[in-house]
Motif scaffolding. Structure first.
Motif, PDB file in Angstrom:
ATOM      1  N   UNK A 127      46.608  46.329  28.257  1.00 57.49           N
ATOM      2  CA  UNK A 127      45.928  45.450  29.220  1.00 57.49           C
ATOM      3  C   UNK A 127      45.704  46.088  30.591  1.00 57.49           C
ATOM      4  N   UNK A 128      46.344  47.214  30.847  1.00 51.65           N
ATOM      5  CA  UNK A 128      46.203  47.861  32.149  1.00 51.65           C
ATOM      6  C   UNK A 128      45.316  49.111  32.092  1.00 51.65           C
ATOM      7  N   UNK A 129      44.517  49.204  31.044  1.00 52.97           N
ATOM      8  CA  UNK A 129      43.658  50.379  30.892  1.00 52.97           C
ATOM      9  C   UNK A 129      42.411  50.222  31.765  1.00 52.97           C
ATOM     10  N   UNK A 133      38.458  48.042  31.525  1.00 56.00           N
ATOM     11  CA  UNK A 133      37.988  46.972  32.412  1.00 56.00           C
ATOM     12  C   UNK A 133      36.687  47.367  33.107  1.00 56.00           C
ATOM     13  N   UNK A 134      36.599  48.619  33.537  1.00 55.98           N
ATOM     14  CA  UNK A 134      35.383  49.090  34.213  1.00 55.98           C
ATOM     15  C   UNK A 134      34.189  49.037  33.268  1.00 55.98           C
ATOM     16  N   UNK A 135      34.374  49.541  32.053  1.00 57.33           N
ATOM     17  CA  UNK A 135      33.272  49.537  31.085  1.00 57.33           C
ATOM     18  C   UNK A 135      32.924  48.127  30.634  1.00 57.33           C
ATOM     19  N   UNK A 136      33.945  47.284  30.515  1.00 57.64           N
ATOM     20  CA  UNK A 136      33.703  45.897  30.123  1.00 57.64           C
ATOM     21  C   UNK A 136      32.859  45.183  31.173  1.00 57.64           C
ATOM     22  N   UNK A 137      33.115  45.490  32.439  1.00 58.79           N
ATOM     23  CA  UNK A 137      32.311  44.904  33.520  1.00 58.79           C
ATOM     24  C   UNK A 137      30.840  45.230  33.345  1.00 58.79           C
ATOM     25  N   UNK A 138      30.547  46.504  33.119  1.00 60.33           N
ATOM     26  CA  UNK A 138      29.137  46.905  32.994  1.00 60.33           C
ATOM     27  C   UNK A 138      28.504  46.309  31.741  1.00 60.33           C
ATOM     28  N   UNK A 143      24.780  42.089  29.526  1.00 64.76           N
ATOM     29  CA  UNK A 143      24.568  40.882  28.723  1.00 64.76           C
ATOM     30  C   UNK A 143      24.254  39.655  29.582  1.00 64.76           C
ATOM     31  N   UNK A 144      24.222  39.862  30.908  1.00 59.76           N
ATOM     32  CA  UNK A 144      23.973  38.790  31.876  1.00 59.76           C
ATOM     33  C   UNK A 144      25.034  37.692  31.791  1.00 59.76           C
ATOM     34  N   UNK A 145      26.252  38.085  31.442  1.00 55.10           N
ATOM     35  CA  UNK A 145      27.386  37.163  31.440  1.00 55.10           C
ATOM     36  C   UNK A 145      28.142  37.395  32.758  1.00 55.10           C
ATOM     37  N   UNK A 146      27.566  36.844  33.822  1.00 60.60           N
ATOM     38  CA  UNK A 146      27.978  37.208  35.176  1.00 60.60           C
ATOM     39  C   UNK A 146      29.407  36.793  35.511  1.00 60.60           C
ATOM     40  N   UNK A 147      29.832  35.625  35.081  1.00 64.17           N
ATOM     41  CA  UNK A 147      31.209  35.192  35.365  1.00 64.17           C
ATOM     42  C   UNK A 147      32.216  36.131  34.717  1.00 64.17           C
ATOM     43  N   UNK A 148      31.953  36.507  33.470  1.00 64.69           N
ATOM     44  CA  UNK A 148      32.859  37.412  32.770  1.00 64.69           C
ATOM     45  C   UNK A 148      32.840  38.799  33.405  1.00 64.69           C
ATOM     46  N   UNK A 149      31.667  39.217  33.873  1.00 67.32           N
ATOM     47  CA  UNK A 149      31.560  40.518  34.534  1.00 67.32           C
ATOM     48  C   UNK A 149      32.399  40.545  35.803  1.00 67.32           C
ATOM     49  N   UNK A 150      32.310  39.485  36.596  1.00 68.73           N
ATOM     50  CA  UNK A 150      33.101  39.417  37.834  1.00 68.73           C
ATOM     51  C   UNK A 150      34.588  39.389  37.513  1.00 68.73           C
ATOM     52  N   UNK A 151      34.986  38.619  36.520  1.00 71.81           N
ATOM     53  CA  UNK A 151      36.405  38.543  36.153  1.00 71.81           C
ATOM     54  C   UNK A 151      36.923  39.915  35.718  1.00 71.81           C
ATOM     55  N   UNK A 152      36.144  40.623  34.907  1.00 67.50           N
ATOM     56  CA  UNK A 152      36.563  41.956  34.452  1.00 67.50           C
ATOM     57  C   UNK A 152      36.634  42.925  35.630  1.00 67.50           C
ATOM     58  N   UNK A 153      35.654  42.836  36.521  1.00 69.03           N
ATOM     59  CA  UNK A 153      35.643  43.719  37.692  1.00 69.03           C
ATOM     60  C   UNK A 153      36.837  43.450  38.600  1.00 69.03           C
ATOM     61  N   UNK A 154      37.191  42.186  38.769  1.00 65.77           N
ATOM     62  CA  UNK A 154      38.361  41.858  39.605  1.00 65.77           C
ATOM     63  C   UNK A 154      39.643  42.400  38.970  1.00 65.77           C
ATOM     64  N   UNK A 155      39.714  42.354  37.657  1.00 65.10           N
ATOM     65  CA  UNK A 155      40.884  42.920  36.974  1.00 65.10           C
ATOM     66  C   UNK A 155      40.989  44.418  37.260  1.00 65.10           C
ATOM     67  N   UNK A 156      39.847  45.109  37.209  1.00 62.36           N
ATOM     68  CA  UNK A 156      39.835  46.547  37.482  1.00 62.36           C
ATOM     69  C   UNK A 156      40.279  46.845  38.909  1.00 62.36           C
ATOM     70  N   UNK A 158      42.085  44.945  40.855  1.00 58.82           N
ATOM     71  CA  UNK A 158      43.506  44.595  40.988  1.00 58.82           C
ATOM     72  C   UNK A 158      44.383  45.739  40.497  1.00 58.82           C
ATOM     73  N   UNK A 159      43.975  46.348  39.381  1.00 58.20           N
ATOM     74  CA  UNK A 159      44.749  47.467  38.836  1.00 58.20           C
ATOM     75  C   UNK A 159      44.668  48.691  39.722  1.00 58.20           C
ATOM     76  N   UNK A 160      43.477  48.934  40.283  1.00 59.32           N
ATOM     77  CA  UNK A 160      43.277  50.141  41.096  1.00 59.32           C
ATOM     78  C   UNK A 160      42.348  49.812  42.266  1.00 59.32           C
ATOM     79  N   UNK A 161      42.929  49.305  43.369  1.00 63.99           N
ATOM     80  CA  UNK A 161      42.102  48.894  44.519  1.00 63.99           C
ATOM     81  C   UNK A 161      41.262  50.021  45.113  1.00 63.99           C
ATOM     82  N   UNK A 162      41.707  51.264  44.915  1.00 59.31           N
ATOM     83  CA  UNK A 162      40.980  52.394  45.491  1.00 59.31           C
ATOM     84  C   UNK A 162      40.084  53.103  44.480  1.00 59.31           C
ATOM     85  N   UNK A 163      39.756  52.419  43.394  1.00 57.34           N
ATOM     86  CA  UNK A 163      38.788  52.976  42.445  1.00 57.34           C
ATOM     87  C   UNK A 163      37.380  52.694  42.949  1.00 57.34           C
TER      88      UNK A 163
END
Length: 210
Positions: A127-129, A133-138, A143-156, A158-163
């Motif tokens: 879950x911390x890969x 998360x980055x690829x899932x966001x894109x 797929x224009x699933x914007x809510x899911x994209x934002x959630x995945x991006x926030x996870x990324x 959170x894991x690495x704020x300086x990415x």
């Protein structure tokens, strides 16, 4: 370390590995590492030959499969790249890296729904890969699933704020969701972290905020 010193050190490592392979042709690890360093130095055909031989000698050599798959992906041979990553998963079904690679291959081929499935399989394993998360966001953005994209991006993030890439992906996902102010904040952070933001995206966001 100077560039000349790095080159000399690299050549010394290559010479040592070549000597080991010559003396012990069945040394899988030596062939694997020789393949990696050949790839790093641009000797692609030789890298392929060594990695293929490593797999021939040991059909459990997952890392050789993964790295050989990466070479074929770079060359545009997505069929061979996919085959090798699937072969690695037969050896180890919980190999998160192979799931991510398959997702990337699928996404590159426009098979985005399948890519999402692969990224999620990777995240079930780890879950911390961050790359998943980055690829899932894109993928969700495509797929224009914007809510899911934002959630995945926030996870990324959170894991690495300086990415820088995670920040840019979050900026893009927020843009499509309509949160332009936060999108800009994350875009600026991505720039601070060294990301080359697409000027077309920056211009589009600027117009939304005007």
């Amino acid at each position: 370390m100077t560039e000349a010193k790095k080159t000399a050190d690299t050549q010394a490592v290559i010479a040592e590995l070549e000597k080991i392979v010559e003396q012990k042709p069945n040394n899988v690890m030596a062939r694997h590492h020789l393949g990696l360093i050949y790839r790093q130095t641009g000797r692609i055909e030789e890298a392929v030959a060594q990695l293929e031989k490593a797999i021939e000698l040991d059909n459990q050599s997952m890392e050789s499969m993964i790295n050989l798959g990466a070479i074929f992906f770079d060359q545009g041979d997505t069929d061979r790249a996919l085959e090798l990553n699937e072969q690695a998963l037969k050896v180890s079904p919980d190999m998160a890296e192979a799931h991510v690679n398959i997702g990337l291959i699928r996404q590159h081929r426009g098979e985005v729904d399948q890519a999402v499935e692969s990224y999620n399989r990777a995240l079930q394993v780890d879950p911390k890969l961050l790359t998943a998360w980055i690829n899932l966001t894109s993928a969700y953005t495509m797929l224009e699933q914007d809510d899911k994209a934002v959630d995945a991006a926030r996870q990324a993030v959170t894991l690495e704020p300086d990415s820088a890439m995670a920040r840019n992906n979050l900026a893009v996902a927020l843009y499509f969701k309509g949160d332009f102010a936060e999108s800009q904040r994350n875009m600026e952070k991505a720039k601070e972290l060294g990301y080359s933001v697409d000027p077309r995206f920056a211009d589009a966001l600027k117009q939304k905020l005007a």
